[in-house]
Scaffold this motif. Structure first.
Motif, short mmCIF file in Angstrom:
data_model
loop_
_atom_site.label_atom_id
_atom_site.label_comp_id
_atom_site.label_asym_id
_atom_site.label_seq_id
_atom_site.Cartn_x
_atom_site.Cartn_y
_atom_site.Cartn_z
N LYS A 1 67.31 39.91 91.71
CA LYS A 1 67.38 38.45 91.78
C LYS A 1 68.49 37.90 90.90
CE LYS A 1 63.37 38.16 94.02
NZ LYS A 1 63.77 38.73 95.32
N GLY A 2 69.15 38.80 90.22
CA GLY A 2 70.08 38.39 89.18
C GLY A 2 71.36 37.76 89.69
N GLU A 3 72.02 37.03 88.78
CA GLU A 3 73.34 36.51 89.09
C GLU A 3 74.37 37.52 88.60
OE1 GLU A 3 74.22 32.98 86.78
OE2 GLU A 3 73.08 33.72 85.09
N ARG A 4 75.60 37.32 89.01
CA ARG A 4 76.68 38.19 88.53
C ARG A 4 77.39 37.48 87.39
NH1 ARG A 4 78.69 41.92 92.79
NH2 ARG A 4 80.74 41.77 91.82
N ILE B 1 83.21 30.98 84.20
CA ILE B 1 82.22 31.29 85.22
C ILE B 1 82.87 32.17 86.29
CG2 ILE B 1 80.83 30.28 87.09
CD1 ILE B 1 80.57 27.77 85.31
N LYS C 1 67.61 38.40 80.00
CA LYS C 1 67.11 39.59 80.69
C LYS C 1 67.75 40.85 80.12
CE LYS C 1 65.96 37.83 85.34
NZ LYS C 1 66.44 37.83 86.74
N TYR D 1 77.86 24.02 85.64
CA TYR D 1 76.54 24.43 86.10
C TYR D 1 75.49 24.29 84.99
CZ TYR D 1 78.62 26.27 90.37
OH TYR D 1 79.26 26.41 91.57
N VAL E 1 69.74 32.88 81.31
CA VAL E 1 68.77 33.78 81.92
C VAL E 1 69.24 35.23 81.87
CG1 VAL E 1 67.55 34.33 84.04
CG2 VAL E 1 68.06 31.97 83.48
N THR E 2 70.47 35.45 82.35
CA THR E 2 70.94 36.82 82.47
C THR E 2 71.04 37.49 81.11
OG1 THR E 2 72.12 36.21 84.45
CG2 THR E 2 72.78 38.25 83.40
N ARG F 1 75.02 42.64 87.15
CA ARG F 1 73.90 41.98 87.82
C ARG F 1 72.66 42.74 87.37
NH1 ARG F 1 71.54 41.08 93.67
NH2 ARG F 1 71.61 43.34 93.75
N VAL G 1 81.94 34.80 89.94
CA VAL G 1 80.93 35.34 90.82
C VAL G 1 81.27 36.79 91.14
CG1 VAL G 1 79.64 35.11 92.97
CG2 VAL G 1 80.42 33.07 91.79
N ARG H 1 62.83 28.06 83.87
CA ARG H 1 61.99 28.75 84.84
C ARG H 1 61.67 30.15 84.32
NH1 ARG H 1 65.23 27.92 89.12
NH2 ARG H 1 66.00 30.05 89.11
N PHE I 1 71.95 23.46 85.94
CA PHE I 1 71.31 24.54 86.69
C PHE I 1 70.91 25.67 85.75
CE2 PHE I 1 74.30 22.40 89.38
CZ PHE I 1 73.56 22.11 90.49
N ASP J 1 69.26 42.50 87.90
CA ASP J 1 68.25 42.98 88.84
C ASP J 1 68.48 42.34 90.20
OD1 ASP J 1 67.21 40.34 88.78
OD2 ASP J 1 66.05 40.83 87.00
#
Lengths: 330, 500, 275
Positions: C41-44, C213, C72, C259, C68-69, C37, C215, C269, C262, C39
């Motif tokens: 706001k991050g996802e795992r 995927i 980053k 996903y 995104v991840t 993760r 979590v 974003r 998303f 940061d």
């Protein structure tokens, strides 16, 4: 040397003798023994939805805890039990495949349409080569008509066929008004085989101890005639395979079933009584008959049998004794 | 002196007598039970504000007056950790709110949590004199518990329990859920050096990833965790015992004993056709995405399926949490599909009520048997079968029986399967000597919660399968006491946890 | 918090990060993965560990910029920290001496393949590696793979480097040339699907390492479930490696797409924020 190879439900069998669904086909050791003695295939012990329900209720009772604290865990625990059951079944199938070379037919008995097809799918996923639907239930409700019952059964068969690719057979009871019609209905629905007939648990009354007890568990050597009659009558009228079950205790009866047209013959009681070694005797008995009648393979046996049963088996269609048909003086 | 004597002695305290004499029992039983103030259903169903806003001091005192301070307080026996209920309630009645909170903390590590999530109607309130004898609504013990705990927290005067002199013994606690936190708290009180190992990046276990903000705000949990930290409990997140380090590694690092409270983290599915379609997920996943990963917030990276027609399968608290989360994520139709009737639902009565108020559709006596997807593999329909209730079974519950020919297709775009969880296999996998049951829970000795491995204790859902927060906490306490006895080599149970 | 010790770009979109994680470095085996993760706001997300240095207490992750991840992560510099890193997770690769191994890596799948290649070579196997990508700049870790392979075949779809063609063509060639005892297949799901068709045809036992995927990564959420041999399995605790011939890749592909919309939104974003 007679060739006993046959095809049942599209599966290649080295001979038509199947060990029927029973305690004999519940464990790997027993199954390996049956196959070692020559069984052409096995129908695994039926999975009963009912068993899972009862097990669930037992867990509910024992593990709910004070204040029903375990309710959330137990509420749907039957699905877990079901998963475990299928895990075990899968392991059994895997073991059979690893240790023998016979096809594995699995068998189920459920309450509801939904469970029938979900069990069927799970068994297909578990590696079953074919599926036997142990369909019959005692029609104990007095307001249910024959049509409704048939509709229910048809629905189950239809749904199961929709959900699985493997061959499906249906094990029936002889107690239908319109047995021929039912078999032909199932045939039209694409069922791959019909097993005739199912044998039921029969309650009995124990007079000595004033309680309900189990009736005779095993079939008797004279029980085979219903199967023989119906296989002979239906053989030419349906496209699906026919499997004889019930009362096949001797090599002679087994051979008779083949003559009548059976594509496979299921044995249970006689193995319980005489031990798995008797499978060898049954098969060699059939071979002897074949040699005696100079038949070299099962197809020839069927053809020979057809000749004995002319005109759709007119003889088999008689219900009442008449001088003309029976040798008995009444 | 046994517990009963202590209770009696406390009941005879002058202030208690005085309170009892002030208002006649007849008058007390005439008061009506307080209503919990709640956020407006329409508004709250689209926000994450806590639904129950808590009693005001005035309301709490009024409700506390209903308690008869019975000579034989049956309510206590209804509480898995045996909170001294009359004592904390009477403290509220006399306005000593902080004192009341202290009473709670004598036996419960997380009173603010329990006040919110315990199924009181099956526990203390079910055993209340009002319920048992008067057939009237019970004293709102749960609301009062929450009031006292909240009052203390909001006062800023949170009392940190006394900690005994350090024993210089390192103890490892695996899992930071209710069982682990309660265990850690008790062990710290006794002077042990406790480290809690948590697999996720946040402390709190199911209290964080499972129970939604609108039912149990994270702040409430965090305050309790802070308190434990003040008592010297250490926390290590992102640490999976058995993976990041083995038990042997930890022993080498000086840990002398272990408590396993790793929870029941393996979601169960139903094994019906189509269940792996896109859009069908476990309640664990659904709730974790929102509660732990805050996927509902625009600024976070974790995605969440914002279904328009969401069906949640199950009737437990987790199912209620999921379906209400679906509403908050904007579902037009949020449905509970449960195969029995409302009466059999495992969920707390209050959660069912709240869900209904918020517009959840209850489709009871129905059960999915298959899911149907579109060409891209997204779930589009559920084949649902209607059920009827048969005869009561051995456990007294009526069994759901399918109604033949009753199946119909229900349009759905998201399905949350909430039919329970199984124990997480990670720990048993990494300690082969650990004995497990048929349902893969750990085998423990009933009194000590000792597992088959020496100096390894266990409690909570890894032992029980799936129980309540309070029972898990009770296990933590029980294991702490047993572990202390074992480590000290003397039976000094009386001195340990109880006489704080 | 885990510190990034060093960073290296393999290509514009593929980056290697060396991250401080002493415990994981010590505990990990070939085949293990971690959950990252970035940061608050991050996802795992799961990432396979491609190597470790026990003495330095670091692990290596190879990241391809896709969402995104990964973006980053790719933007982190030495000295930066990632907020959460947990592992090692999953079942380690079973490494035995079997004879000749065909190791097939597609795109960024070469990174998780590397430790398996290394372990197999060290176990005394003959290792033939095929690494493939769309074009030259997406071929990664060639040097490192060479170090532990008896032979390396590089393939690109566009022929910009090595042989032109799909990985399956390279596999056919090797299989027709010599006896392969086992294959390891790692890459995008679609590549694994077709690559395992090739080995199925030739009846070569094969394993595939799945990247689904996830979590939590500990069996808790079930997001990673796949059907293997007709049975639902969790990639995080039962995998990530499975018998390639028994994996329902079609279902896996379908679930990976779950996903997509998303992910695109989140990505857009993120890119907007960077402007």
């Amino acid at each position: 040397m007679a060739d006993l190879k046959t095809k049942y439900l599209g599966l290649e069998l080295k001979n038509p003798l199947l060990v029927g669904s029973s305690g004999l086909t519940a464990s790997i050791d027993s199954i390996v023994k049956m196959v070692d003695y020559g069984a052409g295939g096995v129908v695994l012990k039926s999975l009963f939805e009912e068993e899972i329900i009862l097990e669930h209720e037992k867990n509910m009772k024992e593990k709910l805890g004070s204040q029903e604290s375990n309710l959330e865990f137990l509420d749907y625990f039957d699905y877990q039990l079901k998963e475990n059951t299928f895990k075990k079944q899968r392991e059994l199938i895997d073991e059979i495949k690893a240790k023998t070379d016979v096809p594995v037919i699995t068998s189920i008995n459920c309450y509801s349409v939904g469970e029938w097809f979900s069990y069927a799918k799970l068994l297909e996923d578990a590696g079953a080569d074919a599926l036997e639907l142990n369909l019959y239930r005692i029609p104990s409700k007095i307001n249910v008509t024959a049509e409704e019952i048939l509709r229910g059964y048809s629905e189950i068969v239809k749904r199961v066929k929709e959900h699985v690719q493997i061959p499906v057979s249906v094990k029936l009871s002889p107690y239908f008004t319109d047995l021929g019609n039912i078999v032909s209905q199932f045939d039209l629905l694409g069922v791959d085989g019909i097993v005739m007939f199912n044998r039921f648990y029969s309650p009995d009354i124990d007079l000595e101890n004033d309680r309900i007890a189990s009736g005779p568990i095993y079939s008797s050597p004279n029980d085979y005639t219903d199967s023989l009659r119906w296989i002979a009558m239906l053989k030419e009228q349906v496209t699906c395979d026919l499997s004889a079950s019930g009362g096949v205790h001797t090599p002679d009866t087994l051979f008779k079933m083949l003559l009548a047209g059976a594509d496979s013959v299921q044995v249970v009681s006689t193995i319980y009584k005489n031990g798995p070694g008797y499978i060898r005797d049954l098969l060699s008995g059939v071979e002897k008959w074949m040699e005696r009648k100079q038949l070299t393979n099962i197809e020839e046996v069927h053809r020979f049998g057809r000749k004995l049963v002319p005109n759709h088996g007119e003889v088999f269609e008689r219900a009442q004794f008449m001088k003309y048909f029976g040798q008995h003086e009444q | 002196m046994d517990k009963q004597d202590i209770l009696k002695q406390e009941r005879n305290a002058a202030w208690r007598k005085e309170l009892r004499d002030k208002i006649k029992n007849k008058e007390r039983t005439g008061f009506t039970r307080v209503e919990m103030p709640e956020a407006d259903p329409i508004e709250r169903s689209r926000s994450y504000v806590e639904v129950n806003s808590g009693l005001s001091a005035e309301e709490a005192v009024l409700e506390a007056r209903r308690c008869l301070d019975c000579a034989n307080p049956t309510c206590i026996t209804g509480c898995p950790v045996e909170i001294n209920i009359p004592k904390f309630i009477k403290n509220i009645e006399r306005g000593e709110f902080l004192e009341s909170a202290k009473v709670l903390k004598e036996t419960s590590a997380l009173p603010a949590v329990c006040g919110r999530v315990c199924p009181q109607e099956k526990q203390c309130e079910a055993s209340c004199f009002y319920t048992q004898k008067l057939k009237k609504p019970a004293v709102a013990i749960g609301y009062l518990e929450r009031f006292a705990a909240d009052y203390e927290r909001e006062s800023g005067n949170v009392s940190v329990p006394d900690v005994a002199e350090s024993k210089n013994k390192k103890i490892a606690c695996i899992g930071s859920g209710p069982a682990g936190l309660s265990f850690a708290g008790d062990m710290a009180k006794m002077g042990y050096d406790v480290t809690v190992f948590e697999a996720l990046h946040q402390i709190g276990g199911v209290l964080k990833y499972g129970i939604p903000e609108f039912r149990l705000p994270n702040d409430v949990v965090d305050v309790e965790i802070e308190n434990l930290k003040k008592m010297g409990v250490k926390f290590e997140t992102n640490f999976i015992v058995g993976k990041t380090a083995t038990f042997d590694d930890l022993k080498e690092e000086g840990f002398e004993a272990f408590f396993v409270g790793s929870g029941a983290g393996l979601p169960r599915f139903m094994g019906i056709p189509g269940e792996n379609l896109v859009g069908i997920l476990s309640s664990n996943e659904y709730l974790t995405r929102v509660n732990l990963m805050e996927a509902n917030k625009e600024e976070t990276d974790t995605p969440i399926l914002k279904g328009r027609r969401v069906a949640v399968i199950g009737g437990g608290n987790t199912a209620m949490d999921s379906v209400r989360t679906a509403l908050r994520l904007g579902a037009e139709k949020a449905m509970i599909i449960y195969r029995r009737s409302e009466e059999e639902m495992p969920a707390r009565v209050e959660e069912i009520k709240h869900a209904k108020e918020e517009g959840v559709e209850f489709m009871n006596l129905q059960n999915p048997i298959e899911y149907i997807g579109d060409a891209k593999g997204y779930v589009r329909q559920a084949r649902v079968q209607r059920m009827e209730l048969g005869e009561p079974d051995a456990s007294g519950r009526r069994r759901p029986v399918p109604v033949e020919g009753s199946e119909y297709l229900l349009d759905v775009d998201t399905v949350v399967v909430s039919v329970g969880v199984s124990p997480n296999p990670l720990i048993p996998q990494s300690v082969p000597d650990l004995k497990t049951t048929d349902w893969s829970t750990l085998v423990v000795e009933e009194d000590s919660l000792q597992t088959s491995v020496p100096l390894m204790f266990a409690g909570g859902d890894i032992v029980r399968g799936g129980a309540t927060v309070i029972l898990a906490m009770g296990d933590g306490r029980k294991a702490a006491k047993a572990m202390d006895e074992k480590l000290s080599g003397v039976a000094k149970s009386e001195v340990a946890a109880d006489n704080k | 918090m885990n510190k990034v010790v060093s960073k290296e770009f393999f290509s514009e979109n593929v980056v290697r990060l060396e991250i401080e994680a002493p415990r994981i470095a010590k505990a990990r085996r070939a085949g293990h993965f971690v959950i990252v993760r970035v940061d608050e706001k991050g996802e795992r997300i799961p990432l396979t560990i491609s190597g470790s240095d026990v003495a330095k207490g670091t692990i290596t992750l190879v990241i391809q910029r896709v969402g995104v991840t990964s973006r980053k992560l790719a933007e982190l510099e030495a000295g930066d920290t990632i907020s959460d890193l947990v592992g090692p997770l999953g079942q380690a690769t079973e490494v035995k001496k079997v004879g000749t191994i065909l190791a097939c890596g597609g795109g960024v799948g070469v990174a998780p393949l590397l430790p398996i290649v290394e372990a197999n070579k060290k176990a005394g196997n003959r290792v033939i590696s095929i690494i493939a990508a769309r074009s030259k700049d997406l071929i990664i870790l060639e040097e490192q793979i060479r170090e532990y392979s008896d032979e390396v075949i590089v393939m690109t779809d566009d022929g910009s480097y090595g042989a032109k063609g799909l990985i399956t063509e390279g596999m056919e060639k090797v299989i027709n040339r010599e006896k392969i005892d086992e294959a390891v297949i790692i890459g995008p799901a679609i590549m694994m699907k077709f690559a395992s068709e090739v080995t199925r045809k030739h009846e070569i036992p094969s394993i595939a390492s799945l990247n689904t995927i996830m979590v939590d990564g500990t069996g808790m959420c079930g997001a990673c479930r796949v059907t293997v041999d007709g049975k639902t399995k969790f990639v995080c605790v039962d995998g990530p490696e499975f018998d390639a011939h028994k994996v329902d890749f079609d279902e896996m592909l379908m679930r990976l797409g779950g996903y997509k919309d998303f992910e695109k939104d989140a990505n857009d974003r993120y890119l907007n924020q960077q402007k």
